[in-house]
Write a protein that holds these residues in place. Structure first.
Motif, mmCIF file in Angstrom:
data_model
loop_
_atom_site.group_PDB
_atom_site.id
_atom_site.type_symbol
_atom_site.label_atom_id
_atom_site.label_comp_id
_atom_site.label_asym_id
_atom_site.label_seq_id
_atom_site.Cartn_x
_atom_site.Cartn_y
_atom_site.Cartn_z
ATOM 1 N N HIS A 139 0.851 -1.183 0.000
ATOM 2 C CA HIS A 139 0.000 0.000 0.000
ATOM 3 C C HIS A 139 0.893 1.241 0.000
ATOM 4 O O HIS A 139 1.743 1.415 0.871
ATOM 5 N N THR A 140 0.694 2.108 -0.975
ATOM 6 C CA THR A 140 1.584 3.256 -1.176
ATOM 7 C C THR A 140 0.981 4.553 -0.670
ATOM 8 O O THR A 140 1.700 5.420 -0.179
ATOM 9 N N GLU A 141 -0.304 4.739 -0.831
ATOM 10 C CA GLU A 141 -1.012 5.922 -0.336
ATOM 11 C C GLU A 141 -2.480 5.572 -0.223
ATOM 12 O O GLU A 141 -2.887 4.446 -0.553
ATOM 13 N N ALA A 142 -3.277 6.509 0.251
ATOM 14 C CA ALA A 142 -4.698 6.234 0.447
ATOM 15 C C ALA A 142 -5.335 5.740 -0.849
ATOM 16 O O ALA A 142 -5.210 6.396 -1.898
ATOM 17 N N GLU A 143 -5.986 4.593 -0.769
ATOM 18 C CA GLU A 143 -6.739 4.007 -1.880
ATOM 19 C C GLU A 143 -5.866 3.529 -3.035
ATOM 20 O O GLU A 143 -6.381 3.206 -4.102
ATOM 21 N N LYS A 144 -4.556 3.450 -2.865
ATOM 22 C CA LYS A 144 -3.683 3.001 -3.947
ATOM 23 C C LYS A 144 -2.678 1.990 -3.410
ATOM 24 O O LYS A 144 -2.314 2.014 -2.236
ATOM 25 N N HIS A 165 0.405 -1.202 -10.697
ATOM 26 C CA HIS A 165 -0.316 -0.252 -9.848
ATOM 27 C C HIS A 165 -1.793 -0.657 -9.827
ATOM 28 O O HIS A 165 -2.373 -0.996 -10.867
ATOM 29 N N TYR A 200 -5.792 0.229 -7.595
ATOM 30 C CA TYR A 200 -6.450 1.145 -6.659
ATOM 31 C C TYR A 200 -7.587 0.421 -5.952
ATOM 32 O O TYR A 200 -7.833 -0.773 -6.196
#
Length: 623
Positions: free
Chosen positions: A32-37, A49, A51
């Protein structure tokens, strides 16, 4: 309009550390890299990638609402297949993601269904996991198009497909691990070039190996991404099959005849390509598949189908009804309605719920008018006539079988109760209808004769081996009448249902059998003494008919049955004769498309009569 998307993917929000779980490196994991992604990693290597639509049902349902999608059938991404791992690890991995798929579906408000994955490198384990998943609620299975160097025609994989047919499981074939990647290191060419070729290879392997000939017609199998390059290169495949013996493989039919054995999805991302695909495969064999929610998927699900120039009835098929048939949802709905109402589904009204029954809905006119599929390209004008006349023959054959079965039932009843006259009357009444239908069939040849020989020859080669003598229903009529020849069953092996029906007709009493049994019951047929020959039986039956005619005042009803049977026999011979005349008028003495000797073969059938004793009785009456 209801919309079902049969090809889209998911990833769970999290899953166990598979590298640690199995003690081997390079398993997929989610970062998990950032919110929702998030990123999907394979060991230390970046893969894709993604989401939150992959794991969040609220996001997925909102985007389905945006595009007007009623239902999605989710499946894992092939990077999770683990076909190159030990079978025990792949089986455990499959359970992890199969259970995760059901958890996601449980939050989908009834609008999410799933296809499982299986350890396809171990057929026993794959069958076991499929059965477990079917019981748990999966509609079917997604498999890769190969396992290492094994294509789908591998005997083990064919065994698994047999198991899928037995389980009633839908099968989605997804390309993966594309060949030639060392020559396609850039520009996503493995996806844009390799994937279509992989799918083409899968379809052709199943056809030319004869696997489709061995697999049950109950198997519901779909190839993703529009079947890859198959539809667009079918002409090349057909040309090779026709002109190079080595390209025949071991399949029983030309490659184009197998398009009725599988489905493809609509993920070709171009309206013109979609329309060509439907033209090649037929509107009953294409279903909406979006490849959502990946960048190479359809960004507005169903857009290309809705914007196409396909007829409205075809759009309904692609967006909804084909998927229901493929997934078995129609059967499930009918079964549920049957349980709730206690009524027979066969008695349900022809009109959709809430709509008035109309001429068109009662007779299924839109569906009926979609059943004419010319094979010539460009389409020859007269091929439509040829198809319609022969489809009309088949409809009349269906009615003849329906009526003659009723005649058999009535003659059996007359034999069981010799004093009753009602069943004899009803037999004669229905036989008169059969003679009038057969008279219409004979007259239809005049319509076909409006074609010039050159016009028929323009599309004739496309019909091989769709020969008239291979009509299953006409063969069934022969068997029902009493002309039973077990050797002819071999012509119908490519159609298992028809083959089974003909085997049943071969075993059952024929119209001829029950007619003479009834004459025995009314004491008109005396059994020959001793060890009678077939000739003795023939003469005894002819004398039984003679005795009916000589006692007309007591047996007018039975004589009426005899007259109708004689007329029916006469008209069937007329039909055979007109068939010969049409063939000679159109193609002379050429070989037939089914491999017979054409008119020469047909002439051998002229002496075939259902009731030769009825004709012999005429000779006896003059003596």
């Amino acid at each position: 309009m209801n919309v079902i998307d049969i090809h889209n993917h998911f990833f769970p929000r999290d899953w166990p550390d598979l590298t640690k779980r199995y003690g081997t490196p390079d398993w997929p994991w989610i970062k998990h890299t950032e919110a929702e992604k998030a990123d999907i990693m394979v060991g230390d290597r970046f893969f894709r990638h993604i989401y939150s639509a992959c794991w969040d049902p609220e996001v997925r349902l909102a985007e389905m609402d945006r595009d007007g999608v009623e239902m999605q059938v989710i499946s894992a991404t092939p990077v999770l297949f683990a076909y190159d791992r030990p079978a025990a690890h792949a089986a455990d991995c499959a359970q992890v993601f199969n259970d995760a798929a059901l958890e996601l579906c449980a939050q989908g408000e009834g609008r999410l269904k799933s296809l499982c994955q299986v350890p396809l490198q171990d057929i026993d384990a794959a069958c076991k996991e499929l059965s477990r998943c079917r019981r748990a609620g999966h509609l079917g299975v997604q498999i890769g198009n190969h396992v290492g160097e094994k294509n789908l025609d591998d005997p083990g994989i064919v065994t698994f497909l047999h198991h899928c047919a037995d389980e009633g499981a839908a099968v989605l074939v997804h390309p993966w691990d594309m060949f030639g990647q060392q020559r396609m290191p850039k520009y996503m060419m493995p996806w844009t070039v390799g994937m279509p070729a992989e799918t083409q290879l899968s379809v052709v392997a199943l056809i030319l190996s004869g696997a489709f000939d061995k697999l049950s017609s109950k198997l519901k199998i779909c190839f993703a991404h529009g079947g890859g390059s198959f539809a667009f290169l079918l002409g090349r495949l057909e040309n090779a099959w026709q002109h190079h013996p080595v390209a025949h493989g071991v399949c029983e039919l030309p490659p184009g005849r197998y398009v009725e054995r599988f489905y493809v999805d609509s993920a070709v991302f171009d309206v013109r390509a979609l329309e060509f695909l439907v033209g090649t495969m037929g509107s009953d064999r294409v279903m909406l598949g979006s490849d959502y929610p990946f960048p190479l998927g359809e960004h507005r699900i169903g857009q290309f189908i809705k914007e196409s120039h396909l007829p409205p009835v075809d759009k309904v098929k692609l967006l909804d009804s084909n998927a229901r048939r493929f997934l078995g949802l129609g059967e499930a709905v009918k079964a549920r309605e049957h349980e709730q109402s206690g009524t027979n589904a066969a008695s349900s009204p022809a009109a959709p719920d809430g709509q008035q029954l109309t001429y068109s809905s009662y007779l299924k006119v839109p569906q009926l008018l979609e059943l004419q599929r010319p094979q010539s390209s460009p389409r020859h004008h007269d091929e439509l006539l040829f198809i319609i006349v022969h489809q009309t023959y088949e409809l009349w054959f269906k009615e003849l079988l329906h009526d003659l079965d009723a005649v058999v039932a009535n003659l059996k009843a007359a034999g069981a109760n010799p004093k009753s006259r009602d069943e004899v009357y009803e037999s004669a009444r229905l036989l008169r209808r059969c003679t009038e239908i057969t008279r219409v069939l004979v007259e239809q040849f005049t319509i076909l004769e409006t074609m010039l020989p050159t016009h028929f020859l323009a599309f004739r080669d496309k019909l091989e081996p769709a020969s008239g003598f291979q009509s299953e229903q006409f063969r069934e009529l022969e068997f029902l009448g009493g002309l039973k020849d077990e050797k002819t069953l071999r012509y119908h092996k490519p159609t298992p249902e028809a083959h089974a029906q003909l085997e049943r007709r071969l075993r059952e009493p024929s119209l001829r059998d029950v007619f003479f049994s009834a004459l025995e019951a009314i004491a008109k047929l005396s059994l020959p003494e001793g060890q009678p020959t077939e000739r003795d039986w023939f003469e005894a039956r002819a004398r039984a008919i003679q005795s009916l005619y000589k006692d007309e005042s007591h047996h007018r009803d039975w004589i009426d049955v005899c007259e109708r049977l004689t007329e029916f026999d006469e008209l069937v011979v007329s039909w055979r004769l007109r068939h010969i005349q049409l063939v000679e008028r159109t193609i002379g003495v050429r070989m037939g498309t089914g491999g017979s000797t054409g008119a020469s073969y047909l002439k051998l059938t002229l002496d075939k009569k259902f009731f030769p004793e009825l004709w012999e009785a005429r000779t006896l009456l003059t003596q």
